[in-house]
Scaffold this motif. Structure first.
Motif, PDB file in Angstrom:
ATOM      1  N   ILE A   1      16.868  54.701  83.626  1.00 27.76           N
ATOM      2  CA  ILE A   1      15.794  54.026  84.618  1.00 27.76           C
ATOM      3  C   ILE A   1      14.655  54.039  83.329  1.00 27.76           C
ATOM      4  CG2 ILE A   1      13.871  54.694  87.248  1.00 27.76           C
ATOM      5  CD1 ILE A   1      15.926  56.243  87.204  1.00 27.76           C
ATOM      6  N   VAL A   2      14.467  52.392  83.684  1.00 32.53           N
ATOM      7  CA  VAL A   2      12.803  52.157  82.643  1.00 32.53           C
ATOM      8  C   VAL A   2      11.974  51.385  84.300  1.00 32.53           C
ATOM      9  CG1 VAL A   2      12.475  50.183  80.997  1.00 32.53           C
ATOM     10  CG2 VAL A   2      15.332  51.368  81.074  1.00 32.53           C
ATOM     11  N   VAL A   3      10.882  51.230  83.626  1.00 31.12           N
ATOM     12  CA  VAL A   3       9.787  50.568  84.445  1.00 31.12           C
ATOM     13  C   VAL A   3       8.425  50.144  83.716  1.00 31.12           C
ATOM     14  CG1 VAL A   3       9.538  52.830  86.256  1.00 31.12           C
ATOM     15  CG2 VAL A   3       8.354  52.877  84.217  1.00 31.12           C
ATOM     16  N   ARG A   4       7.998  49.093  83.768  1.00 31.25           N
ATOM     17  CA  ARG A   4       7.211  48.278  82.423  1.00 31.25           C
ATOM     18  C   ARG A   4       6.365  47.234  83.471  1.00 31.25           C
ATOM     19  NH1 ARG A   4       7.809  43.139  80.263  1.00 31.25           N
ATOM     20  NH2 ARG A   4       6.427  43.028  77.997  1.00 31.25           N
ATOM     21  N   SER A   5       5.674  47.396  83.245  1.00 26.59           N
ATOM     22  CA  SER A   5       3.747  46.526  83.680  1.00 26.59           C
ATOM     23  C   SER A   5       4.512  44.939  83.459  1.00 26.59           C
ATOM     24  CB  SER A   5       3.105  47.598  83.783  1.00 26.59           C
ATOM     25  OG  SER A   5       1.901  46.268  84.060  1.00 26.59           O
ATOM     26  N   ARG A   6       4.253  44.266  84.191  1.00 23.17           N
ATOM     27  CA  ARG A   6       4.610  42.315  84.512  1.00 23.17           C
ATOM     28  C   ARG A   6       3.752  42.138  82.285  1.00 23.17           C
ATOM     29  NH1 ARG A   6       6.640  39.900  89.197  1.00 23.17           N
ATOM     30  NH2 ARG A   6       8.510  41.055  90.569  1.00 23.17           N
ATOM     31  N   ASP A   7       2.378  42.632  83.161  1.00 22.98           N
ATOM     32  CA  ASP A   7       1.250  41.627  82.802  1.00 22.98           C
ATOM     33  C   ASP A   7       0.746  43.232  81.671  1.00 22.98           C
ATOM     34  OD1 ASP A   7       1.512  38.942  83.612  1.00 22.98           O
ATOM     35  OD2 ASP A   7       0.512  40.684  85.392  1.00 22.98           O
ATOM     36  N   GLN A   8       0.246  42.863  80.477  1.00 24.77           N
ATOM     37  CA  GLN A   8      -1.004  44.164  79.924  1.00 24.77           C
ATOM     38  C   GLN A   8      -1.761  44.550  80.721  1.00 24.77           C
ATOM     39  OE1 GLN A   8      -2.375  42.624  76.784  1.00 24.77           O
ATOM     40  NE2 GLN A   8       0.194  42.431  75.174  1.00 24.77           N
ATOM     41  N   VAL A   9      -1.890  45.771  80.786  1.00 24.25           N
ATOM     42  CA  VAL A   9      -1.899  46.614  81.684  1.00 24.25           C
ATOM     43  C   VAL A   9      -3.633  46.623  81.143  1.00 24.25           C
ATOM     44  CG1 VAL A   9      -0.826  47.858  82.708  1.00 24.25           C
ATOM     45  CG2 VAL A   9      -1.772  48.920  81.154  1.00 24.25           C
ATOM     46  N   SER A  10      -5.119  47.109  81.892  1.00 20.03           N
ATOM     47  CA  SER A  10      -6.688  47.141  81.040  1.00 20.03           C
ATOM     48  C   SER A  10      -6.686  47.988  79.967  1.00 20.03           C
ATOM     49  CB  SER A  10      -7.167  47.077  82.198  1.00 20.03           C
ATOM     50  OG  SER A  10      -7.428  47.909  83.403  1.00 20.03           O
ATOM     51  N   GLU A  11      -6.324  49.093  80.181  1.00 22.38           N
ATOM     52  CA  GLU A  11      -6.094  50.510  79.202  1.00 22.38           C
ATOM     53  C   GLU A  11      -5.532  49.584  78.089  1.00 22.38           C
ATOM     54  OE1 GLU A  11      -4.874  50.870  82.732  1.00 22.38           O
ATOM     55  OE2 GLU A  11      -6.439  51.379  83.558  1.00 22.38           O
ATOM     56  N   GLY A  12      -4.211  48.693  77.699  1.00 22.49           N
ATOM     57  CA  GLY A  12      -3.573  48.836  76.524  1.00 22.49           C
ATOM     58  C   GLY A  12      -2.708  49.732  76.510  1.00 22.49           C
ATOM     59  N   PRO A  13      -3.137  49.691  74.662  1.00 19.04           N
ATOM     60  CA  PRO A  13      -1.583  50.724  73.733  1.00 19.04           C
ATOM     61  C   PRO A  13      -2.170  51.954  74.496  1.00 19.04           C
ATOM     62  CG  PRO A  13      -2.768  48.576  72.538  1.00 19.04           C
ATOM     63  CD  PRO A  13      -3.483  48.852  73.608  1.00 19.04           C
ATOM     64  N   THR A  14      -3.535  52.763  74.830  1.00 18.26           N
ATOM     65  CA  THR A  14      -3.459  54.158  75.570  1.00 18.26           C
ATOM     66  C   THR A  14      -3.494  54.087  76.435  1.00 18.26           C
ATOM     67  OG1 THR A  14      -6.216  53.508  75.380  1.00 18.26           O
ATOM     68  CG2 THR A  14      -5.805  53.653  73.535  1.00 18.26           C
ATOM     69  N   CYS A  15      -2.940  53.418  77.533  1.00 17.56           N
ATOM     70  CA  CYS A  15      -2.662  54.091  78.579  1.00 17.56           C
ATOM     71  C   CYS A  15      -1.110  54.322  79.341  1.00 17.56           C
ATOM     72  CB  CYS A  15      -1.930  52.408  79.960  1.00 17.56           C
ATOM     73  SG  CYS A  15      -1.457  52.349  81.499  1.00 17.56           S
ATOM     74  N   LYS A  16      -1.732  55.624  79.976  1.00 17.66           N
ATOM     75  CA  LYS A  16      -0.699  56.263  80.566  1.00 17.66           C
ATOM     76  C   LYS A  16       0.084  56.437  82.189  1.00 17.66           C
ATOM     77  CE  LYS A  16       0.147  59.040  76.499  1.00 17.66           C
ATOM     78  NZ  LYS A  16       0.195  60.371  75.298  1.00 17.66           N
ATOM     79  N   ILE A  17       0.936  56.213  82.567  1.00 20.27           N
ATOM     80  CA  ILE A  17       0.945  55.628  83.602  1.00 20.27           C
ATOM     81  C   ILE A  17       2.254  56.858  83.952  1.00 20.27           C
ATOM     82  CG2 ILE A  17       1.508  54.958  86.233  1.00 20.27           C
ATOM     83  CD1 ILE A  17       0.030  52.360  84.395  1.00 20.27           C
ATOM     84  N   GLY A  18       2.020  58.527  84.953  1.00 23.76           N
ATOM     85  CA  GLY A  18       3.529  58.413  85.459  1.00 23.76           C
ATOM     86  C   GLY A  18       3.936  58.503  86.808  1.00 23.76           C
ATOM     87  N   TYR A  19       5.538  58.673  87.019  1.00 25.35           N
ATOM     88  CA  TYR A  19       6.064  57.662  88.272  1.00 25.35           C
ATOM     89  C   TYR A  19       6.145  59.446  88.766  1.00 25.35           C
ATOM     90  CZ  TYR A  19       5.525  53.047  87.522  1.00 25.35           C
ATOM     91  OH  TYR A  19       4.802  52.181  86.999  1.00 25.35           O
ATOM     92  N   THR A  20       6.812  59.719  90.060  1.00 20.56           N
ATOM     93  CA  THR A  20       7.999  60.968  90.471  1.00 20.56           C
ATOM     94  C   THR A  20       9.218  59.442  91.080  1.00 20.56           C
ATOM     95  OG1 THR A  20       5.549  62.838  90.850  1.00 20.56           O
ATOM     96  CG2 THR A  20       8.108  62.614  92.310  1.00 20.56           C
ATOM     97  N   ILE A  21      10.478  60.594  90.466  1.00 22.39           N
ATOM     98  CA  ILE A  21      11.208  60.216  91.015  1.00 22.39           C
ATOM     99  C   ILE A  21      12.112  61.006  91.835  1.00 22.39           C
ATOM    100  CG2 ILE A  21      13.611  58.564  89.684  1.00 22.39           C
ATOM    101  CD1 ILE A  21      11.913  57.896  87.539  1.00 22.39           C
ATOM    102  N   GLU A  22      12.684  60.334  93.135  1.00 28.02           N
ATOM    103  CA  GLU A  22      13.348  61.228  93.693  1.00 28.02           C
ATOM    104  C   GLU A  22      14.715  60.258  93.813  1.00 28.02           C
ATOM    105  OE1 GLU A  22      10.593  62.586  97.172  1.00 28.02           O
ATOM    106  OE2 GLU A  22       9.774  60.619  96.739  1.00 28.02           O
ATOM    107  N   GLU A  23      15.839  61.009  93.773  1.00 26.87           N
ATOM    108  CA  GLU A  23      16.992  60.669  93.923  1.00 26.87           C
ATOM    109  C   GLU A  23      17.104  60.957  95.563  1.00 26.87           C
ATOM    110  OE1 GLU A  23      19.859  60.945  90.415  1.00 26.87           O
ATOM    111  OE2 GLU A  23      18.099  61.158  88.713  1.00 26.87           O
ATOM    112  N   ALA A  24      18.685  60.236  95.542  1.00 21.73           N
ATOM    113  CA  ALA A  24      19.743  61.002  96.248  1.00 21.73           C
ATOM    114  C   ALA A  24      20.800  60.943  95.768  1.00 21.73           C
ATOM    115  CB  ALA A  24      19.517  60.871  98.113  1.00 21.73           C
ATOM    116  N   ARG A  25      22.326  61.594  96.345  1.00 19.47           N
ATOM    117  CA  ARG A  25      23.163  61.233  95.626  1.00 19.47           C
ATOM    118  C   ARG A  25      24.034  61.486  96.598  1.00 19.47           C
ATOM    119  NH1 ARG A  25      23.172  63.873  88.943  1.00 19.47           N
ATOM    120  NH2 ARG A  25      21.328  62.860  88.414  1.00 19.47           N
TER     121      ARG A  25
END
Length: 367
Positions: A279-303
């Protein structure tokens, strides 16, 4: 400045030019091409069933534009067209009438003018991209590519028709029962119930494009794998989630890509291959915080796996606007899902397994 305008055009693809003019000098500075696709007007032959007809001149290719909106979950396209050693495409199908092998069975419609027998092509597809769908066909179009191997081209117009049958079913959880409503065309199939195990994971994205990935092992015999991604903070711009199938010997391939809308995004894969996925996430454009940016995601799975106790044993026909209620068995996993399985067409290769629509979680917290 922003120029707002409204366009209305005849059915088909309309092209115009917005002219920017220096009025004082009486000089056109720029012509801006504009285009808009307007759907063709069908004949409604039953609720949710539309028919389009057209005539294609010799040595021409013609496109038809069919509106299949957000209210449609799946559609069946049936094309009747004479054999002309030509090509065409429609949602879920592409046909190349090649020589050899030449015309199929049946008597030519007009042998004297090189028009072969009538053929039928069809597909049953999920409406994953609602909006105007393009159906393209030719009567030996693109004559510049013809070679001496081709038989004589038709020298008369041909007539074809396309029937589009639109399907949608809603499912409501009503206590110990499920209420199904057929919202569009008459549909043949059965209700199905799924048990699901739920799992929650965390994904951290960082860098100039806020990119992150996690590895997942998908078990065998899943009917559907569902993921709900929720960013843990407000994000700027547009981000995408990629599901990569890494089960093969040739590395990973992208199974699906979805834009992560503000708030959350649910992604589903039917009958995923068992084994390694990413599972890969990526922003299309560069984010304003640049290389120091950190974003967390919660992923809920259903199988999801098909319930051992069927909610409906056999396929049956449900008329347009029909409503029916079925008792809900007790769940045997973390969550339950209900769906409607459109019956397949045994003698049509790409339809024999039917199609699943209206997948609905019956637990409020399930993705």
């Amino acid at each position: 400045v922003r120029v707002r305008f409204r366009a209305s055009g005849a059915p088909g693809w309309n092209i115009a030019f917005l002219e920017l003019k220096d009025v004082d000098a009486d000089v056109v500075m720029q012509d801006v091409p504009l285009s808009v696709k307007a759907p063709d007007v069908p004949e409604t032959i039953a609720p949710g069933v539309e028919k389009y007809e057209q005539t294609i001149p010799p040595l021409r290719s013609v496109s038809r534009y069919v509106e299949v909106g957000n209210d449609v979950e799946a559609a069946r396209y049936v094309v009747h067209v004479p054999f002309t050693d030509s090509a065409g495409n429609f949602p879920g199908g592409r046909i190349d009438q090649k020589v050899p092998p030449g015309p199929g069975p049946g008597e030519p419609i007009d042998a004297a003018h090189h028009v072969g027998p009538m053929e039928t092509h069809q597909s049953l597809v999920a409406n994953d991209t609602p909006g105007i769908q393009q159906i393209w066909w030719e009567n030996r179009g693109r004559p510049e590519y013809l070679t001496p191997d081709y038989p004589p081209a038709p020298d008369v117009p041909i007539h074809d028709d396309v029937t589009v049958t639109k399907y949608a079913v809603s499912i409501a959880h009503d206590g110990d029962a499920l209420r199904f409503t057929n919202k569009l065309a008459t549909i043949d199939g059965r209700a199905e119930l799924y048990d699901a195990t739920l799992k929650t994971e965390k994904l951290s994205a960082s860098g100039a494009h806020a990119m992150g990935a996690i590895d997942v092992t998908v078990p065998a015999n899943l009917a559907e794998w569902r993921l709900r991604l929720t960013p843990n903070q407000q994000t700027e711009g547009v981000s995408d989630v990629y599901l990569l199938n890494c089960t093969g010997k040739d590395g990973c391939s992208v199974a699906t890509t979805e834009e992560i809308a503000p708030g959350m995004k649910t992604v589903a894969i039917e009958k995923p291959a068992a084994g390694a996925w990413k599972i890969v996430v990526r922003s299309r454009d560069q984010v304003s915080e640049g290389p120091t940016c950190k974003i967390g995601y919660t992923i809920e799975e259903a199988r999801l796996t098909l319930a051992t106790v069927p909610i409906e044993a056999a396929d049956s026909e449900h008329a347009s606007s029909a409503t029916w209620t079925l008792p809900l068995p007790r769940k045997t996993a973390d969550a339950q899902y209900a769906a409607f399985h459109i019956a397949g067409t045994p003698d049509v290769a790409n339809e024999k397994n039917g199609l699943l629509i209206a997948m609905t979680p019956l637990d409020p917290n399930a993705p």
